[in-house]
Design a protein around this motif. Sequence first.
Motif, PDB file in Angstrom:
ATOM      1  N   THR A  20       0.820  -1.210   0.000  1.00 60.65           N
ATOM      2  CA  THR A  20       0.000   0.000   0.000  1.00 60.65           C
ATOM      3  C   THR A  20       0.855   1.261   0.000  1.00 60.65           C
ATOM      4  O   THR A  20       0.494   2.264  -0.623  1.00 60.65           O
ATOM      5  N   ARG A 165       0.149   6.850   1.936  1.00 59.92           N
ATOM      6  CA  ARG A 165      -0.576   5.617   1.668  1.00 59.92           C
ATOM      7  C   ARG A 165      -2.021   5.877   1.221  1.00 59.92           C
ATOM      8  O   ARG A 165      -2.681   4.975   0.682  1.00 59.92           O
ATOM      9  N   LYS A 169      -5.429   3.342  -0.479  1.00 57.11           N
ATOM     10  CA  LYS A 169      -6.629   2.918   0.228  1.00 57.11           C
ATOM     11  C   LYS A 169      -7.868   3.047  -0.644  1.00 57.11           C
ATOM     12  O   LYS A 169      -8.914   2.460  -0.334  1.00 57.11           O
ATOM     13  N   TYR A 178      -5.750  -4.189   3.617  1.00 58.35           N
ATOM     14  CA  TYR A 178      -4.754  -3.624   4.525  1.00 58.35           C
ATOM     15  C   TYR A 178      -5.396  -3.281   5.870  1.00 58.35           C
ATOM     16  O   TYR A 178      -4.821  -3.547   6.934  1.00 58.35           O
TER      17      TYR A 178
END
Length: 277
Positions: A20, A165, A169, A178
Amino acid sequence: MNFEVSKIKHIKEKIYEPITLIVGILIWLWFLLAVLESPAHSIIFTLVFYILIFLFISFVSRVMMRAYIFGHYVLVGERQFPHIHQMVVDASRRVGLKEVPKTFIFNSNGVMNAMAVRLLGRTKYVWLTSALIDADNDEQIRFVIGHELGHHVAGHLDILVSILRFPAKMVPFLGAAYSRSRELTCDRIGIWLSGDIEASRTALQMLACGSARLNAQMNATVFQEQENMVPPITGFFLHIFSGYPRLTQRVAEITEWYAYSKSTSPVFRIPGETALS
């Protein structure tokens, strides 16, 4: 044993964590190159403008929330619910947090939950709902506190890394996977801190049950066995779209990890265990 989050972290998080981060950075770089190279500067800069507006609103929301909680939530401390405060202090020291998170209890109108939060700066927060405090016993609360501290000690709420990150997402299924892996890691930290497998398992079951009256009667093994009743196809789709593992799965995960920790290297020894079985 000395706490080492890398040795407790779930294998799925070890896989999804770098993926990620790399995907997020690549998406940010792609976006930056698109801004610099696109002839349609007006469209790109309009998009950048809206992103900045979003970040500004997020910042203001955090400022307002920080002001709100001090006026509406109950701050746990040495003079306010000292037994809960001591749980947080002891657990924070054991996982190596330099600052004990500010812990609040708030009226959740029946909703059982707990949250680890970063609002602004370096200050860490743990929020516990009144319904959770009412339904859980002290041993279960220790597990919940340990789980929430896990989010802080595992770096899940680090602001810079979270920003890097963030685009990942948004990738279908990746962000949810994740998120699920992080919960499994924090469940491990919760059981590591509590050292009480039954209290930890029933603390998770209590999120499904929610009844203080039935707390002492809960059978986590029977609850865990419900996982076998989940329809495989619909269960699979519910799983991949969810940011949280099923509670039956979480009970099974900590049960297996606890058994593993007792039969392998001492670095995985649960606090309170004097010998490996």
